[in-house]
Design a protein around this motif. Sequence first.
Motif, PDB file in Angstrom:
ATOM      1  N   ASP A 336      87.344  47.828  39.713  1.00 22.90           N
ATOM      2  CA  ASP A 336      87.443  48.116  41.072  1.00 22.90           C
ATOM      3  C   ASP A 336      88.786  49.036  40.833  1.00 22.90           C
ATOM      4  OD1 ASP A 336      89.539  46.445  39.436  1.00 22.90           O
ATOM      5  OD2 ASP A 336      90.140  45.236  40.556  1.00 22.90           O
ATOM      6  N   GLU A 337      88.863  49.387  42.256  1.00 21.76           N
ATOM      7  CA  GLU A 337      89.947  49.740  43.266  1.00 21.76           C
ATOM      8  C   GLU A 337      90.846  50.904  42.444  1.00 21.76           C
ATOM      9  OE1 GLU A 337      92.473  45.970  45.895  1.00 21.76           O
ATOM     10  OE2 GLU A 337      93.100  45.937  42.817  1.00 21.76           O
ATOM     11  N   TRP A 386      84.113  43.756  38.614  1.00 25.17           N
ATOM     12  CA  TRP A 386      84.449  43.552  39.417  1.00 25.17           C
ATOM     13  C   TRP A 386      83.480  44.700  40.585  1.00 25.17           C
ATOM     14  CZ3 TRP A 386      86.898  39.395  40.144  1.00 25.17           C
ATOM     15  CH2 TRP A 386      88.309  38.799  39.176  1.00 25.17           C
ATOM     16  N   TRP A 403      84.693  40.015  44.369  1.00 20.35           N
ATOM     17  CA  TRP A 403      85.215  39.304  44.552  1.00 20.35           C
ATOM     18  C   TRP A 403      85.579  40.147  46.586  1.00 20.35           C
ATOM     19  CZ3 TRP A 403      89.706  41.991  46.148  1.00 20.35           C
ATOM     20  CH2 TRP A 403      89.893  43.591  45.876  1.00 20.35           C
ATOM     21  N   TYR A 428      91.061  32.881  45.651  1.00 17.64           N
ATOM     22  CA  TYR A 428      91.285  33.651  45.331  1.00 17.64           C
ATOM     23  C   TYR A 428      93.311  32.824  45.016  1.00 17.64           C
ATOM     24  CZ  TYR A 428      90.497  38.763  44.126  1.00 17.64           C
ATOM     25  OH  TYR A 428      89.771  39.524  43.130  1.00 17.64           O
ATOM     26  N   TRP A 478      95.867  35.326  40.722  1.00 20.90           N
ATOM     27  CA  TRP A 478      97.117  36.926  40.264  1.00 20.90           C
ATOM     28  C   TRP A 478      98.103  36.864  40.621  1.00 20.90           C
ATOM     29  CZ3 TRP A 478      93.620  40.555  38.669  1.00 20.90           C
ATOM     30  CH2 TRP A 478      92.020  40.683  38.692  1.00 20.90           C
TER      31      TRP A 478
HETATM   32  C1  ACM Z   1      91.164  41.993  42.704  1.00 23.17           C
HETATM   33  O1  ACM Z   1      91.048  41.517  43.120  1.00 23.17           O
HETATM   34  N1  ACM Z   1      90.806  43.840  42.587  1.00 23.17           N
HETATM   35  C2  ACM Z   1      89.483  42.281  41.729  1.00 23.17           C
END
Ligand code: ACM
Length: 618
Positions: A336-337, A386, A403, A428, A478
């Motif tokens: 991801d990202e 992801w 996600w 989340y 997270w």
């Molecule tokens: C994510 O929340 N960056 C998977």
Amino acid sequence: MKKNTHFLLLMISVNLVLVHDVMAQPGTQAGITIVPKPLYLEQRSGNFVLDNETRILVSGEDRDLTAIGNQLADELEKLVGIRPDVGVAASPHAKNSIFLGLETDTLGDEGYRLTVSADRVSARGSKPAGVFYATQSILQLLPTAHGGAATALPAVEIADKPRFGWRGLMLDVGRYFYSVEYIKKYIDYLAMHKMNTFHWHLTEDHGWRIEIKKYPRLTSVGAWRAGTQFACGDRVDHTPHGGFYTQDQVREIVAYAQARYVTVVPEIEMPGHTYAALVAYPELSCTGEPAEMLINWGIQEDIYCGGKEEVFVFLENVLSEVAALFPSEFIHIGGDEAPKKRWEACSHCQKRIQDEGLEDEHELQSYFITRIERFLRTKGKRIIGWDEILEGGLAPNAAVMSWRGIEGGIEAARMHHPVVMTPHTHMYFDYYQGEPYLEPFAIGGYLPLQKVYGYEPIPDELSKEEANFILGVQGNVWAEYIHSPDYADYMTFPRVAALAEVAWTERRLKDWDDFIRRMEAQYVRYEQRGIKYAQSAFNVLYDVRRDAVGSGATVSLSTHTFQPDIRYTVDGTEPTASATSYEKPFAIAAPCTVKAATFKNGIRINKVSSYSLIGSER
Ligand code: ACM
Ligand code: ZN
């Protein structure tokens, strides 16, 4: 594994609840409060009373079942002060016993049958996992009424199995390090909810948490930082923070989880979210520059170089150690990202794009992940990533964790790749679970208990065949702003109970009112176990309908809990136990401030919430 075939045959003939019966669900069972709700449950008359003579009897000398029996004995001792002896069953019909056995069955690898009668308790599954879940249900049949260790289990017949095979929860130990002791507790709490997957987010920009023998700087450098951003607006503390798990500790946790039928899925992020690794080994980046561990949150432009061969050598070495530590079929590789800015400007990356005939940097990411997928296959592992791993082409055999929404999951399922649904909107658990003014600081978002409960993991868009690729569902914790075990508990519980029911219980059996009824007992179980759950669901919510004319309104009050005792005032004072009891919607006239709270046994149990109605402008 040894089985006693004699018992096996007996049980098939005597105790079988036929599968078509499973389709029938007798009405609400007063007093039965199992979470997640079982597939089939019928209450019978009478009780089984646990006493000092009760024994746990295991079919054959099965090691797994004996371990389950010992865990059940430990839990009973903690909860009611009785520790039954665990022994081998001479017969499955011994009086005053809790019998644990295996039987060939149609309820799958995790299903179980549980019979409680006045004489005995019998828990059977076709695999030990099912027997383990039966024991979790036994513990939840214990009365939770305060005051005294009640030991009468109501007589029931249960046939139960999960809807989904992946019932996951992720904890981000990269942003904040949680101790081995806490991870074990967390695994206990997952097992209690019949959750079976612990996704361990082990590497992040802000901390690398797993010992890798070949690259000691990952943890000697990458596991430690000088401070931590603790709130928005760059508010930073300058307390050093860090920690990591040794490989021995990892093995210890994996074994602990296995004994509770929880699979630990490790996540090793790539190519982004890797700043800590780049600080430890700067040559793995495009620029060779990262020098210092970060203390502020945010997506980083520095990621592993997609061109340098040494990056792949490094990752193969890391993943070889990881693959050897975790029995899980899946290894999570992040994905991801990962901003492509560095790759666009890097001669190594551009050369790789040319040499491999790739279209752009997205295809370079796909090349990166596909290479890793191929390597992990040689270790007998599958990758999960992801949903960004769909960009530039999905690697063969890859599973996708959806996600950013559900679209990635739909796309992957249509391509017949396995999918775990974890859309941030519903899954989340770092989002607020109550009105932000009543909650401790959180990253943002609004995800109250009822919204988690209402989530349906199979998108309407999928055909029946495509829906088979939805492995299951997962919640994610997270930890940017979750900096203590108590706060992790707070954000996880009770939302994980709603998740557990989404993951375990058939869609047609889900029922919000019945769920919150059972949650009243679940809250007591949390208290018995020292879980610091959030009471946000008890907060009073306002539904205000303004009059068409004038400055009045009608106010309805509610909570996300069962039959709450709501007290309120309309004069701006704090409601006490003797304030007006909320019975039905009431009228107010501006200006007016309503204050309301929930009470139990005359004691206010949560924060006071308020609503102010102001008059219209002149
Ligand atoms: C994510 O929340 N960056 C998977
Ligand atoms: Zn590069």
